[in-house]
Design a protein around this motif. Structure first.
Motif, mmCIF file in Angstrom:
data_model
loop_
_atom_site.group_PDB
_atom_site.id
_atom_site.type_symbol
_atom_site.label_atom_id
_atom_site.label_comp_id
_atom_site.label_asym_id
_atom_site.label_seq_id
_atom_site.Cartn_x
_atom_site.Cartn_y
_atom_site.Cartn_z
ATOM 1 N N TYR A 141 0.818 -1.223 0.000
ATOM 2 C CA TYR A 141 0.000 0.000 0.000
ATOM 3 C C TYR A 141 0.849 1.269 0.000
ATOM 4 N N ASP A 142 2.126 1.112 -0.098
ATOM 5 C CA ASP A 142 3.031 2.256 -0.061
ATOM 6 C C ASP A 142 2.540 3.333 -1.046
ATOM 7 N N GLN A 143 2.499 4.553 -0.508
ATOM 8 C CA GLN A 143 1.917 5.638 -1.289
ATOM 9 C C GLN A 143 2.718 5.959 -2.555
ATOM 10 N N ARG A 144 4.029 5.864 -2.434
ATOM 11 C CA ARG A 144 4.874 6.253 -3.581
ATOM 12 C C ARG A 144 5.179 5.068 -4.489
ATOM 13 N N ALA A 145 5.653 4.004 -3.866
ATOM 14 C CA ALA A 145 6.204 2.920 -4.682
ATOM 15 C C ALA A 145 5.448 1.618 -4.527
ATOM 16 N N GLY A 146 4.296 1.657 -3.833
ATOM 17 C CA GLY A 146 3.553 0.430 -3.573
ATOM 18 C C GLY A 146 2.988 -0.198 -4.824
ATOM 19 N N LEU A 147 2.821 -1.512 -4.753
ATOM 20 C CA LEU A 147 2.332 -2.279 -5.891
ATOM 21 C C LEU A 147 0.985 -1.741 -6.377
ATOM 22 N N ILE A 148 0.089 -1.452 -5.455
ATOM 23 C CA ILE A 148 -1.257 -1.025 -5.851
ATOM 24 C C ILE A 148 -1.220 0.374 -6.474
ATOM 25 N N ASN A 149 -0.515 1.281 -5.829
ATOM 26 C CA ASN A 149 -0.494 2.647 -6.366
ATOM 27 C C ASN A 149 0.277 2.754 -7.673
ATOM 28 N N GLN A 150 1.158 1.818 -7.900
ATOM 29 C CA GLN A 150 1.861 1.816 -9.185
ATOM 30 C C GLN A 150 0.854 1.694 -10.320
ATOM 31 N N VAL B 260 3.041 13.403 5.747
ATOM 32 C CA VAL B 260 4.049 12.355 5.703
ATOM 33 C C VAL B 260 3.549 11.208 4.819
ATOM 34 N N TYR B 261 4.419 10.672 4.019
ATOM 35 C CA TYR B 261 4.059 9.538 3.170
ATOM 36 C C TYR B 261 4.126 8.275 4.018
ATOM 37 N N GLY B 262 3.079 7.438 3.925
ATOM 38 C CA GLY B 262 3.038 6.252 4.763
ATOM 39 C C GLY B 262 2.524 6.612 6.139
ATOM 40 N N THR B 263 2.946 5.867 7.139
ATOM 41 C CA THR B 263 2.359 6.039 8.462
ATOM 42 C C THR B 263 3.199 6.881 9.424
ATOM 43 N N TRP B 264 4.456 7.123 9.105
ATOM 44 C CA TRP B 264 5.272 8.007 9.949
ATOM 45 C C TRP B 264 6.523 8.425 9.186
ATOM 46 N N HIS B 265 7.322 9.280 9.801
ATOM 47 C CA HIS B 265 8.489 9.808 9.099
ATOM 48 C C HIS B 265 9.494 8.727 8.702
ATOM 49 N N GLY B 266 9.451 7.616 9.399
ATOM 50 C CA GLY B 266 10.408 6.537 9.097
ATOM 51 C C GLY B 266 9.832 5.498 8.152
ATOM 52 N N ASP B 267 8.718 5.806 7.521
ATOM 53 C CA ASP B 267 8.083 4.854 6.607
ATOM 54 C C ASP B 267 8.879 4.772 5.292
ATOM 55 N N PRO B 268 9.018 3.580 4.732
ATOM 56 C CA PRO B 268 9.741 3.466 3.455
ATOM 57 C C PRO B 268 9.180 4.400 2.390
ATOM 58 N N SER B 269 7.860 4.598 2.461
ATOM 59 C CA SER B 269 7.212 5.481 1.492
ATOM 60 C C SER B 269 7.749 6.910 1.606
ATOM 61 N N ASN B 270 7.978 7.320 2.820
ATOM 62 C CA ASN B 270 8.506 8.672 3.055
ATOM 63 C C ASN B 270 9.936 8.788 2.520
ATOM 64 N N PHE B 271 10.701 7.722 2.735
ATOM 65 C CA PHE B 271 12.082 7.727 2.210
ATOM 66 C C PHE B 271 12.074 7.747 0.681
ATOM 67 N N ALA B 272 11.088 7.033 0.102
ATOM 68 C CA ALA B 272 10.997 7.016 -1.365
ATOM 69 C C ALA B 272 10.691 8.420 -1.886
ATOM 70 N N ALA B 273 9.794 9.123 -1.175
ATOM 71 C CA ALA B 273 9.450 10.492 -1.586
ATOM 72 C C ALA B 273 10.663 11.418 -1.468
ATOM 73 N N MET B 274 11.477 11.180 -0.455
ATOM 74 C CA MET B 274 12.705 11.979 -0.299
ATOM 75 C C MET B 274 13.641 11.727 -1.486
ATOM 76 N N GLN B 275 13.780 10.468 -1.812
ATOM 77 C CA GLN B 275 14.685 10.132 -2.925
ATOM 78 C C GLN B 275 14.168 10.672 -4.261
#
Lengths: 305, 458
Positions: A141-150, B260-275
């Motif tokens: 469910y990852d907002q940026r790189a998740g499988l579904i949002n892709q 914040v992307y994902g559930t907190w600042h340490g979420d992989p999603s947040n790191f992906a947005a940073m990158q």
């Protein structure tokens, strides 16, 4: 152990044997009762008593009667947690169980190849611990790189599955489907394999098509299995905790992922309101009991045939 | 042939069950009847892996200095606090020393002051002069009604980490940003739609609207809080309301903040947005820099740091977020020995320098701050000596007052922040309603429990 076989054997042995005959059954069933009393009976009674008290700190308690129950029924977070739990339960019953039944029918069909592999593949998710399922789906469910949002991002919407109130419970339900549909499929499959072939042959002779055979033969024959799966799934749904707790990082945002058991946990362990937590536990018990009885009644399990 | 000095035939079901019973009794005796010579054992519970690894490496030195002591370190991870709660409730099985996380300590402070399961360390700290040697404001999260139940493991000052390259590309020199007004002006320049599709591609800052973390950091920065020193609810103060108005405006009015992307600042999603260069800055405590380094090492050299923007020119440039204490439980049989271990792990200068090396956590012991390591250039920040910046900010850390109702309050505060940012309520409505709820809860408890549990009574 000596068994007296001759009247000349010493009397003492016969006496011991008689005594053992009396004691042995109790010793055999003792482990269950001991475990039950220690791990079920005592905690149950203790929690019932606890629900009538307010506890504070590690030692203090005062009797509040049904005060915790009246507080609970006026607690908006409890109602929200109950709504979320009901949402999940309905999602489970309306989405997960039909999918499980469909999979079972497909795997019971003679036209499908590789049944053993497919059975294992569909069943495998249940072998994954809930914590790991939540971690896996956090990435899905990852907002940026998740499988579904892709996929969804192609339509211009990057959904915050775990970040926006309206998407949280659907995300939890979909995860539940992935994890449990294969497990329930096994029950349905066992039920399908137990239906006598003669019934289908008779239906065919009467001119029934596939759909009519499904409605008039398969479903009625599966009724006990459906009842069992419904009740077990409903109880499991009402006890939902670990999946949304990890997936939503404690039920946020705005308690959109909070469930009854999560609220119980928070009150008991985070807020140290043990009496209140015990009250939630007992209310949940009554909800489960009532819902299960109603379900069984609706499915005709109590009907005499 | 098994020979037992009793009549085995007379035993129900014969020898087998009797042998099992004997073994059961022997093992029970072995487990519960351990000799007192093991009284020199010290059990130390930990929940953080990095702390555990640090103590694993250093405890043998303590044991060599104190040959009669055997330290047992146990890392329970995230479940440790629940285990500690169970041990304190049953009055059995708690360790001698234990580390407790800042958001969890409130629940251990419930009840009458004498029922709290930790030893009051104030007499020892004052007698040995440690209060002056540490940053005194860091005792507030672990203090309650005049007693100090824990020693701070850390300071956790917060800085603003920013993408120097991207701010510069937008024509902003971040080292010139001093106040939040300056930051908003800079943020408006840097928040941009790069491809002209009408959607913003990079935001000046990422903030958590799901939980209290960022909002509360901003509130603490100004000397505010949820509770004051005396335990009064102050979350509906004008300061708190104005801060939430400012916080929501960053999202909705100025449109320079992204949730914040994902559930907190340490979420992989947040790191992906940073990158993906979608996030240009973040409020970062020292421990978060450590997480960044381990989770997104490929971003080395892209970040720089300044003190947080202040609310007025010349104002405080930092706040604090997170924290851990170590306490001695009342179940400890030898508090003096536990105190020695506590001092060794928390006040030992070489140990604290070593801690910084591995975790980048700034120690509360002021005597450690002059170590050269804190002035070393940090490769991750393009050679900027980050330790030096943290230490410059450390003496100005705000106090964060502890309260037994913190867990309930924080849970409700999360909801209030989310309601305000998503414009379901105004900040004033959200915080006024929140304060009312918590006051009602406290008043109800007070009416039930009376003077004995008076929260404000020292």
């Amino acid at each position: 152990m000596k068994i007296p076989t001759h009247p000349n054997e010493p009397r003492r042995i016969i006496k011991n044997w008689n005594r053992q005959q009396k004691i042995a059954p109790y010793l055999f069933i003792a482990p269950f009762y001991l475990l039950f009393v220690v791990f079920m009976g005592y905690p149950l009674i203790s929690s019932l008593v606890m629900s009538l008290y307010e506890m504070r700190g590690f030692q203090s308690r005062i009797f509040v009667g049904f005060g915790n129950f009246t507080d609970l029924f006026g607690d908006p977070i409890f109602w929200k947690s109950l709504r979320n739990t009901a949402y999940f339960a309905i999602g489970t019953l309306t989405l997960q169980l039909p999918i499980a039944l469909l999979l079972a029918i497909l795997l019971n069909s003679k036209y499908v190849k590789g049944k053993n592999f497919l059975r294992l593949a569909f069943f495998a998710p249940v072998l994954v611990a809930g914590v790991f399922v939540a971690i896996i789906f956090n990435l899905v469910y990852d907002q940026r790189a998740g499988l579904i949002n892709q996929e969804f991002v192609l339509f211009g919407k990057e959904i915050g599955w775990l970040n926006e109130e309206n998407y949280v419970m659907p995300a939890v339900i979909l995860t539940g489907v992935w994890q449990w549909a294969g497990f329930n499929m096994i029950y349905f499959l066992a039920g399908l394999q137990g239906i006598r072939q003669e019934l289908y042959e008779a239906a065919a002779v009467d001119g029934a098509n596939w759909w009519q055979a499904f409605i008039h033969v398969t479903l009625p024959s599966l009724r006990p299995v459906i009842a069992f799966v419904f009740v077990v799934s409903m109880i499991g749904s009402l006890q939902l905790f670990d999946l949304p707790y990890i997936l939503t990082n404690g039920g946020e945002p705005a308690d959109a992922g909070s469930t009854i058991v999560m609220y119980l946990y928070k009150n008991g362990f985070q807020f140290m309101r043990l009496g209140y937590a015990a009250t939630i536990g007992w209310v949940l018990f009554f909800i489960i009991a009532v819902v299960s009885i109603v379900q069984l009644k609706l499915l005709g399990i109590f009907r005499e045939e | 042939m098994l020979c037992l000095p009793i009549d085995t035939d007379g035993f129900p079901l014969g020898k087998g069950p009797m042998v099992m019973l004997v073994l059961f009794l022997l093992s029970t005796f072995f487990i519960f009847g351990r000799s007192e010579e093991e009284g020199e054992d010290l059990e130390f519970w930990i929940f953080a892996n990095t702390h555990y690894e640090e103590y694993q490496a250093r405890v043998p030195i303590f044991e060599a200095q104190n040959p009669s002591v055997n330290v047992r370190l146990i890392n329970f991870g995230g479940t440790m606090h629940d285990k500690l709660l169970a041990a304190m409730l049953s009055n059995f099985g708690a360790p001698d020393l234990v580390e407790v996380e800042i958001t969890s300590i409130g629940r251990f402070l419930k009840g009458a002051i004498d029922e709290i399961g930790f030893v009051d360390l104030r007499p020892r700290l004052e007698r040995e002069g440690w209060m002056d040697k540490l940053v005194v404001s860091r005792f507030t999260p672990w203090s309650y009604r005049g007693r100090i139940f824990g020693v701070p493991h850390d300071l956790h000052p917060v800085v603003l980490l920013y993408r120097d390259d991207l701010f510069k590309a937008a024509g902003v020199e971040m080292t010139e940003v001093e106040t939040w007004d300056d930051f908003i002006a800079a943020g408006k320049k840097a928040t941009r739609d790069l491809d002209g599709d009408g959607k913003i591609d990079q935001y000046a800052i990422v903030l958590d609207r799901r939980t209290e973390s960022d909002y509360f950091s901003l509130l603490l920065q100004q000397g505010g809080g949820f509770f004051d020193e005396d335990g009064n609810v102050i979350i509906d103060s004008e300061l708190a309301i104005e801060t939430l108005e400012f916080f929501t405006a960053l999202f909705n009015e100025h449109e320079i903040a992204t949730p914040v992307y994902g559930t907190w600042h340490g979420d992989p999603s947040n790191f992906a947005a940073m990158q993906d260069s979608k996030i240009l800055s973040i409020l970062a405590p020292d421990w978060y820099v450590g997480i960044l380094k381990s989770q997104v090492p490929q971003m080395a050299g892209k970040w720089k740091a300044i003190g947080m923007p202040s609310w007025q020119p010349g104002g405080r440039r930092t706040t604090t977020r997170g924290g851990t204490m170590v306490g001695i439980t009342k179940q400890c049989k030898n508090p003096d020995r536990a105190w020695e271990l506590l001092k060794f792990t928390y006040f030992d200068r070489p140990g604290l320098i070593n801690r910084y090396e591995t975790t980048r956590i700034i120690p509360p012991l002021k005597a450690a701050w002059d170590a050269p390591i804190f002035k070393e250039p940090d490769v991750y920040l393009g050679g900027q000596p980050l330790g030096e910046l943290f230490i410059q900010l450390a003496p100005d850390l705000p106090a964060r007052y502890q309260n037994p109702y913190w867990s309930e309050a924080a849970d409700l505060l999360n909801d209030a922040i989310f309601a305000a940012v998503t414009e379901k309520q105004t900040p004033r409505e959200a915080l006024t309603e929140l304060a009312k709820k918590v006051r009602t809860l406290m008043a109800k408890d007070m009416s039930r429990w009376g003077e004995q549990h008076d929260l404000m009574k020292p």
